[in-house]
Design an enzyme around this catalytic site. Sequence first.
Site, mmCIF file in Angstrom:
data_model
loop_
_atom_site.group_PDB
_atom_site.id
_atom_site.type_symbol
_atom_site.label_atom_id
_atom_site.label_comp_id
_atom_site.label_asym_id
_atom_site.label_seq_id
_atom_site.Cartn_x
_atom_site.Cartn_y
_atom_site.Cartn_z
ATOM 1 C CG ASN A 178 130.260 -28.878 63.283
ATOM 2 O OD1 ASN A 178 129.693 -28.297 64.215
ATOM 3 N ND2 ASN A 178 130.898 -30.034 63.438
ATOM 4 C CE LYS A 195 134.228 -29.443 64.455
ATOM 5 N NZ LYS A 195 135.387 -30.299 64.356
ATOM 6 C CG HIS A 198 130.736 -34.114 64.721
ATOM 7 N ND1 HIS A 198 131.912 -34.222 65.427
ATOM 8 C CD2 HIS A 198 131.035 -33.452 63.577
ATOM 9 C CE1 HIS A 198 132.879 -33.631 64.728
ATOM 10 N NE2 HIS A 198 132.380 -33.167 63.615
ATOM 11 C CD GLU A 232 134.554 -32.479 67.173
ATOM 12 O OE1 GLU A 232 133.639 -31.669 67.406
ATOM 13 O OE2 GLU A 232 135.423 -32.291 66.288
ATOM 14 C CD GLU A 272 132.483 -34.403 59.501
ATOM 15 O OE1 GLU A 272 132.822 -33.306 59.054
ATOM 16 O OE2 GLU A 272 132.136 -34.590 60.669
ATOM 17 N N GLY A 282 139.916 -31.577 61.945
ATOM 18 C CA GLY A 282 140.669 -30.609 62.739
ATOM 19 C C GLY A 282 142.166 -30.844 62.749
ATOM 20 C CB SER A 288 141.345 -30.897 57.263
ATOM 21 O OG SER A 288 141.656 -31.123 58.632
HETATM 22 P P1 PGA Z 1 137.252 -29.533 60.381
HETATM 23 O O1 PGA Z 1 135.937 -30.156 61.083
HETATM 24 O O2 PGA Z 1 136.785 -28.951 59.078
HETATM 25 O O3 PGA Z 1 137.725 -28.499 61.355
HETATM 26 O O4 PGA Z 1 138.197 -30.656 60.191
HETATM 27 C C1 PGA Z 1 134.961 -30.841 60.324
HETATM 28 C C2 PGA Z 1 133.914 -31.378 61.262
HETATM 29 O O5 PGA Z 1 134.268 -31.790 62.377
HETATM 30 O O6 PGA Z 1 132.708 -31.405 60.924
#
Ligand code: PGA
Length: 250
Positions: free
Chosen positions: A9, A11, A94, A96, A166, A172, A212
């Site tokens: 992903n 982003k 997601h 976010e 998630e 992140g 992460s």
């Molecule tokens: P990350 O993001 O691996 O940077 O924690 C995962 C995601 O948001 O899909």
Amino acid sequence: MRKAIIAGNWKMNKTMAETKAMIAELAPKVKDADCDVVLCVPYTDILAAKRAAKGTNIKIGAENVHWAEKGAFTGEVSAEMLKELKVDYVIIGHSERRQYFGETDETVNKRTAAALNAKIRPIVCVGETEDERVNGLTEKVLYRQITEGLKGFKSKDFDKIVIAYEPVWAIGTGRTATATDANVTIGYIRKVLAKKFRGSVAEKTRIQYGGSMNVKNCKELMAEEEIDGGLIGGASLKADDFAYIVNYNK
Ligand code: PGA
């Protein structure tokens, strides 16, 4: 048996030129992968990504889709538009988007239906926040997100639907759920699927872990029985890291 799926992903990262360079570097490193390899990229990178991935085992996805066929929705992109670009996957709901853009279980449901109509495979994200976790609400939140977000879908739809668990506090942040915790929680999601949907939905649906996931923890996470893959943010931006995760079983 469920085939593992490792999806990046990106982003809001990478220009078209960077997309081209990254996929050229990545493709030879992942060509022998046993899992499905997917990169979900910004809309503006899709065409470049599709071209760069042509003839490779890398599938391309989008990061969102609108539910309407067309109309006065400035700034939005429809499933039909993605279909013409031959997008294979799309991330939906997601955290976010839930946090910053007003995504709800209802809009997740509508977007998932639109993706399925266009024969695009939805990667539907669920997960609890830190607050919800410390207040013991994880299962309640996941139950709601799954039953509302996936309401009305039939067993055959789950041949296409992928779920990404998630935990929001792990995204992140460098903090990962322990492999055991992630396995138990994904097992719970499977129980909800078994209760709410007929047929073999609980057994056949692929459920990824995200938050992460990186070169250090991917093998341990992927060794867990319930975990069928990963949705990778930060570590999907570097070809070497992402290739290492994709080749977790080598
Ligand atoms: P990350 O993001 O691996 O940077 O924690 C995962 C995601 O948001 O899909």
